[in-house]
Structure formats: structure tokens, C-alpha cells
Design a protein around this motif. Structure first.
Motif, PDB file in Angstrom:
ATOM      1  N   LEU A   1     -19.861   9.929   6.258  1.00 17.04           N
ATOM      2  CA  LEU A   1     -20.285   9.147   5.094  1.00 17.04           C
ATOM      3  C   LEU A   1     -21.779   9.285   4.827  1.00 17.04           C
ATOM      4  O   LEU A   1     -22.223   9.165   3.675  1.00 17.04           O
ATOM      5  CB  LEU A   1     -19.930   7.674   5.295  1.00 17.04           C
ATOM      6  N   LEU A   2     -22.571   9.531   5.868  1.00 14.42           N
ATOM      7  CA  LEU A   2     -24.020   9.664   5.678  1.00 14.42           C
ATOM      8  C   LEU A   2     -24.359  10.826   4.752  1.00 14.42           C
ATOM      9  O   LEU A   2     -25.447  10.858   4.166  1.00 14.42           O
ATOM     10  CB  LEU A   2     -24.722   9.857   7.031  1.00 14.42           C
ATOM     11  N   GLY A   3     -23.444  11.774   4.609  1.00 14.20           N
ATOM     12  CA  GLY A   3     -23.682  12.893   3.706  1.00 14.20           C
ATOM     13  C   GLY A   3     -23.505  12.551   2.241  1.00 14.20           C
ATOM     14  O   GLY A   3     -23.827  13.366   1.366  1.00 14.20           O
ATOM     15  N   LEU A   4     -23.019  11.357   1.952  1.00 17.35           N
ATOM     16  CA  LEU A   4     -22.834  10.927   0.567  1.00 17.35           C
ATOM     17  C   LEU A   4     -24.035  10.102   0.110  1.00 17.35           C
ATOM     18  O   LEU A   4     -24.535   9.262   0.866  1.00 17.35           O
ATOM     19  CB  LEU A   4     -21.560  10.083   0.448  1.00 17.35           C
ATOM     20  N   PRO A   5     -24.513  10.337  -1.104  1.00 16.23           N
ATOM     21  CA  PRO A   5     -25.725   9.627  -1.567  1.00 16.23           C
ATOM     22  C   PRO A   5     -25.636   8.110  -1.454  1.00 16.23           C
ATOM     23  O   PRO A   5     -26.622   7.453  -1.090  1.00 16.23           O
ATOM     24  CB  PRO A   5     -25.838  10.063  -3.040  1.00 16.23           C
TER      25      PRO A   5
ATOM     26  N   ALA B   1     -13.597   3.332   9.221  1.00 14.12           N
ATOM     27  CA  ALA B   1     -14.601   3.423  10.288  1.00 14.12           C
ATOM     28  C   ALA B   1     -14.897   2.051  10.874  1.00 14.12           C
ATOM     29  O   ALA B   1     -14.976   1.883  12.101  1.00 14.12           O
ATOM     30  CB  ALA B   1     -15.881   4.052   9.744  1.00 14.12           C
ATOM     31  N   ASP B   2     -15.062   1.051  10.004  1.00 10.83           N
ATOM     32  CA  ASP B   2     -15.349  -0.309  10.476  1.00 10.83           C
ATOM     33  C   ASP B   2     -14.206  -0.848  11.341  1.00 10.83           C
ATOM     34  O   ASP B   2     -14.438  -1.539  12.342  1.00 10.83           O
ATOM     35  CB  ASP B   2     -15.570  -1.246   9.292  1.00 10.83           C
ATOM     36  N   SER B   3     -12.980  -0.545  10.946  1.00 15.85           N
ATOM     37  CA  SER B   3     -11.833  -1.018  11.718  1.00 15.85           C
ATOM     38  C   SER B   3     -11.785  -0.336  13.085  1.00 15.85           C
ATOM     39  O   SER B   3     -11.506  -0.976  14.103  1.00 15.85           O
ATOM     40  CB  SER B   3     -10.536  -0.758  10.954  1.00 15.85           C
ATOM     41  N   HIS B   4     -12.073   0.962  13.121  1.00 15.18           N
ATOM     42  CA  HIS B   4     -12.141   1.658  14.413  1.00 15.18           C
ATOM     43  C   HIS B   4     -13.211   1.017  15.303  1.00 15.18           C
ATOM     44  O   HIS B   4     -12.991   0.811  16.506  1.00 15.18           O
ATOM     45  CB  HIS B   4     -12.478   3.141  14.198  1.00 15.18           C
TER      46      HIS B   4
ATOM     47  N   PHE C   1       0.829  -1.203   0.000  1.00 18.18           N
ATOM     48  CA  PHE C   1       0.000   0.000   0.000  1.00 18.18           C
ATOM     49  C   PHE C   1       0.864   1.253   0.000  1.00 18.18           C
ATOM     50  O   PHE C   1       0.560   2.233  -0.689  1.00 18.18           O
ATOM     51  CB  PHE C   1      -0.936   0.005   1.207  1.00 18.18           C
ATOM     52  N   GLU C   2       1.931   1.224   0.763  1.00 15.72           N
ATOM     53  CA  GLU C   2       2.833   2.377   0.831  1.00 15.72           C
ATOM     54  C   GLU C   2       3.408   2.712  -0.541  1.00 15.72           C
ATOM     55  O   GLU C   2       3.540   3.885  -0.905  1.00 15.72           O
ATOM     56  CB  GLU C   2       3.966   2.072   1.817  1.00 15.72           C
ATOM     57  N   LEU C   3       3.722   1.684  -1.330  1.00 17.83           N
ATOM     58  CA  LEU C   3       4.387   1.905  -2.610  1.00 17.83           C
ATOM     59  C   LEU C   3       3.438   2.346  -3.712  1.00 17.83           C
ATOM     60  O   LEU C   3       3.807   3.161  -4.565  1.00 17.83           O
ATOM     61  CB  LEU C   3       5.127   0.635  -3.041  1.00 17.83           C
ATOM     62  N   ASP C   4       2.236   1.780  -3.756  1.00 20.62           N
ATOM     63  CA  ASP C   4       1.372   2.125  -4.897  1.00 20.62           C
ATOM     64  C   ASP C   4      -0.092   2.360  -4.534  1.00 20.62           C
ATOM     65  O   ASP C   4      -0.954   2.373  -5.415  1.00 20.62           O
ATOM     66  CB  ASP C   4       1.473   1.051  -5.992  1.00 20.62           C
ATOM     67  N   ARG C   5      -0.367   2.563  -3.232  1.00 19.97           N
ATOM     68  CA  ARG C   5      -1.744   2.821  -2.779  1.00 19.97           C
ATOM     69  C   ARG C   5      -2.714   1.755  -3.287  1.00 19.97           C
ATOM     70  O   ARG C   5      -3.837   2.040  -3.710  1.00 19.97           O
ATOM     71  CB  ARG C   5      -2.221   4.207  -3.238  1.00 19.97           C
ATOM     72  N   SER C   6      -2.267   0.523  -3.213  1.00 17.22           N
ATOM     73  CA  SER C   6      -3.045  -0.601  -3.724  1.00 17.22           C
ATOM     74  C   SER C   6      -4.345  -0.788  -2.944  1.00 17.22           C
ATOM     75  O   SER C   6      -4.331  -1.000  -1.729  1.00 17.22           O
ATOM     76  CB  SER C   6      -2.212  -1.883  -3.645  1.00 17.22           C
ATOM     77  N   GLY C   7      -5.463  -0.707  -3.669  1.00 16.49           N
ATOM     78  CA  GLY C   7      -6.748  -0.958  -3.026  1.00 16.49           C
ATOM     79  C   GLY C   7      -6.872  -2.393  -2.549  1.00 16.49           C
ATOM     80  O   GLY C   7      -7.449  -2.652  -1.488  1.00 16.49           O
ATOM     81  N   ALA C   8      -6.311  -3.326  -3.317  1.00 15.52           N
ATOM     82  CA  ALA C   8      -6.367  -4.733  -2.914  1.00 15.52           C
ATOM     83  C   ALA C   8      -5.595  -4.948  -1.621  1.00 15.52           C
ATOM     84  O   ALA C   8      -6.041  -5.691  -0.727  1.00 15.52           O
ATOM     85  CB  ALA C   8      -5.798  -5.618  -4.017  1.00 15.52           C
TER      86      ALA C   8
ATOM     87  N   PRO D   1      -6.751  12.754  -0.204  1.00  9.70           N
ATOM     88  CA  PRO D   1      -8.071  12.171   0.077  1.00  9.70           C
ATOM     89  C   PRO D   1      -8.096  10.677  -0.218  1.00  9.70           C
ATOM     90  O   PRO D   1      -7.296  10.175  -1.014  1.00  9.70           O
ATOM     91  CB  PRO D   1      -8.994  12.936  -0.889  1.00  9.70           C
ATOM     92  N   LEU D   2      -9.006  10.000   0.443  1.00 11.60           N
ATOM     93  CA  LEU D   2      -9.224   8.579   0.201  1.00 11.60           C
ATOM     94  C   LEU D   2     -10.621   8.393  -0.369  1.00 11.60           C
ATOM     95  O   LEU D   2     -11.536   9.172  -0.076  1.00 11.60           O
ATOM     96  CB  LEU D   2      -9.104   7.787   1.509  1.00 11.60           C
ATOM     97  N   PRO D   3     -10.820   7.359  -1.193  1.00  7.96           N
ATOM     98  CA  PRO D   3     -12.183   7.096  -1.690  1.00  7.96           C
ATOM     99  C   PRO D   3     -13.121   6.731  -0.541  1.00  7.96           C
ATOM    100  O   PRO D   3     -12.685   6.297   0.531  1.00  7.96           O
ATOM    101  CB  PRO D   3     -11.981   5.921  -2.650  1.00  7.96           C
ATOM    102  N   ALA D   4     -14.407   6.926  -0.796  1.00  9.94           N
ATOM    103  CA  ALA D   4     -15.400   6.710   0.258  1.00  9.94           C
ATOM    104  C   ALA D   4     -15.340   5.299   0.816  1.00  9.94           C
ATOM    105  O   ALA D   4     -15.507   5.085   2.021  1.00  9.94           O
ATOM    106  CB  ALA D   4     -16.794   7.014  -0.279  1.00  9.94           C
ATOM    107  N   TRP D   5     -15.094   4.302  -0.054  1.00  6.72           N
ATOM    108  CA  TRP D   5     -15.064   2.913   0.434  1.00  6.72           C
ATOM    109  C   TRP D   5     -13.908   2.706   1.414  1.00  6.72           C
ATOM    110  O   TRP D   5     -14.018   1.908   2.356  1.00  6.72           O
ATOM    111  CB  TRP D   5     -14.985   1.920  -0.720  1.00  6.72           C
TER     112      TRP D   5
END
Length: 298
Positions: free
Chosen positions: A171-175, A152-155, A105-112, A142-146
Motif C-alpha cells: 500500500l505504501l506504493g500508492l499515493p 492488513a489491519d485484520s491480519h 459479501f459473497e452475493l454482491d461484493r458489498s462494501g458495507a 482485484p480489491l480496492p485499496a481500502w
């Protein structure tokens, strides 16, 4: 047929190998990739595919060695650290997997890699490191909403309720999340620690169009009502939750508490014993045992 058509094109052979891996035809995939490497002996992508094929063949140690050798040739790359993380996971070396995925993740911000780190955090591995990493990333970009959602789930999984609530509320403010049943259920459970009415309002909002089939949400509403001593009103929600998910012992525990409060001791005992009959742990397991002792005391 495709091999015959593409046996002079390394990129097409890579595509063919991917199809062969998807259909579990691993020997054919190896043949395609070996041919591709003969055509393009310096190709990093083909060599990475071959290293990943070792993992598919059930050889995680060999895959890790191959990834290390590719690093020696091509330098540090996120996809190589990701492969090493997968190999460590296959060997149940969770701490090592967490380190490799973090580097990926540090090297390429890998979503996987981020998803893998999240799953590890839910298993109790690297949770604090995961949230700290994402918090630090948020300060710079910024990070994507997902990604905010899994932060949040990890917290929440770590018991950091205020931090989790803050991200959920944002997140509730996002459609795409404004009526998300799981998000609202999590938020309702957080609110229930301090404000039952606010928790109930939040949980009811989650029912909406999507949440009526959510056993977790129905159970949360029923349990909040139990805490409000609204036992008769709670039971239909708890019964419906059980009808949707009969394997969740916590639902049966909550139902048993409601029935016991209504003086329906035999029914309560049956639900509590049903909750304890599973090996799955749940909050209230010790309390369920105490309640059975009280209900069956002479």
C-alpha cells in the motif's frame, strides 16, 4: 408538504421516507412507505425499506422475519442477508451476524458488509474467516485499496505480522497511503519486533505533515527509543503523546518505564499507577504491577 406533492409517486415517497428516517420521524416514514406500497404492491425496494424501518424502530426480530419472508419471495439477495446481519448485531448475536454479512459479501461484493465483517474481526469474531475470504477473493479479482488496508489491519489484529507487513508495504506504493500515519505506525510496530532502527525510520516518516498530532505514532517513537535505551530522548515524544491522548494507559506505562530507567522513581510510580487505574487493558499491565512493587520495595 412533500407528502402531499409526492403521494402518487412511490419512488419520491421512498426518498421522503429516507429523509424522515434521517430526522427520526419514524411514524411519518412508515406512512410514506405504506402509501408507496399501495401504489406499487410488487416493489421489492419499498418492501425492503419497510423491513429496514423495523430495525430503526427497535424491532430487530421483526426485521429478520421480514427479510426471511422477502427471501422466500425474491430469492437470495445480498441486501437481505445484510439486513439479517444488522438484526443479529442489534441482538448481540455476533456469530450469526458474521454468517449473514459473509453471505451478503459473497452475493454482491458489498462494501458495507465487508466493513461489518472487519469490525467483527476486530472484536474477535470470524477473524480467520474474514482474512481467508479476502485472500480467496484476491485470487479471482482485484480489491480496492481500502479493502486491502482492512485486510492488513485484520491480519495485524490476529497477530499475523508477516502477512500484515506485506500488505502494508504494498500500500505504501500508492499515493494515498505513502505517508499515512496510521499505516506507518502499524508497520513500525511490526518492524520493532526485529529491527528497531528500521522501525524508528518508518515511524519518523509517519510524522510528516499529517502525523505530528498522532498520539499513537508519537508513543511508538518514544517506546522504540526506550527499547534503544535512549530514555531522555524518548520522554518528549511520550509526553506529547500523553498531551494529545491522556486516556491511553499504554502511553503512561511507556512513560513510567522511561522514568524508572532514569532513576526518577516517584514520577515513574505515578505514571504506572495512572496506567493501572483505568479498566482498559493494555500490553504491559502485568509488568507495570511488577515495576510498582520494585519501585516501592523497602
Amino acid at each position: 408538504r412533500l407528502y402531499t406533492l409526492w403521494d402518487d409517486n412511490p419512488e419520491k415517497l421512498r426518498d421522503l421516507a429516507a429523509l424522515q428516517v434521517a430526522t427520526k420521524n419514524l411514524s411519518a416514514a412508515r406512512k410514506s412507505l405504506v402509501k408507496a406500497l399501495e401504489l406499487d404492491t410488487q416493489s421489492f425496494d419499498v418492501q425492503l425499506d419497510l423491513a429496514r424501518l423495523l430495525l430503526a424502530e427497535g424491532k430487530p426480530d421483526d426485521a429478520a422475519v421480514a427479510a426471511s419472508e422477502l427471501q422466500a419471495t425474491f430469492g437470495d439477495r445480498g441486501d437481505l442477508y445484510y439486513l439479517q446481519g444488522e438484526a443479529a448485531l442489534a441482538n448481540n448475536e455476533l456469530a450469526a451476524a458474521q454468517r449473514h454479512f459473509s453471505k451478503a459479501f459473497e452475493l454482491d461484493r458489498s462494501g458495507a458488509a465487508l466493513v461489518q465483517l472487519y469490525q467483527l474481526s476486530l472484536s474477535g469474531v470470524g477473524g480467520a474467516e474474514f482474512t481467508a475470504m479476502l485472500e480467496a477473493t484476491l485470487k479471482d479479482s482485484p480489491l480496492p485499496a481500502w479493502a486491502i488496508r482492512i485486510l492488513a489491519d485484520s491480519h495485524l489484529a490476529q497477530g499475523n505480522l508477516n502477512a500484515a507487513a506485506g500488505y502494508y508495504e504494498g500500500l505504501l506504493g500508492l499515493p494515498e497511503f505513502s505517508n499515512d500515519p496510521e499505516l506507518l505506525n502499524n508497520l513500525a510496530n511490526i518492524y520493532a519486533e526485529t529491527d528497531l532502527e528500521k522501525a524508528l525510520t518508518t515511524a519518523n516518516k509517519g510524522l510528516g505533515e499529517k502525523g505530528s498530532n498522532s498520539a499513537a505514532l508519537l508513543d511508538t517513537i518514544g517506546w522504540i527509543m526506550v527499547k534503544q535505551q535512549r530514555y531522555e530522548q524518548a520522554l518528549p515524544y511520550l509526553r506529547e503523546a500523553y498531551a494529545i491522548n491522556s486516556t491511553d494507559p499504554e502511553i503512561r506505562y511507556h512513560t513510567g518505564v522511561a522514568l524508572a530507567a532514569l532513576g526518577r522513581s516517584k514520577e515513574a510510580e505515578r505514571e504506572l499507577r495512572g496506567a493501572l487505574a483505568t479498566e482498559r487493558d493494555f500490553p504491559g499491565r502485568d509488568e507495570a504491577r511488577k515495576m510498582i512493587d520494585e519501585l516501592t520495595a523497602p
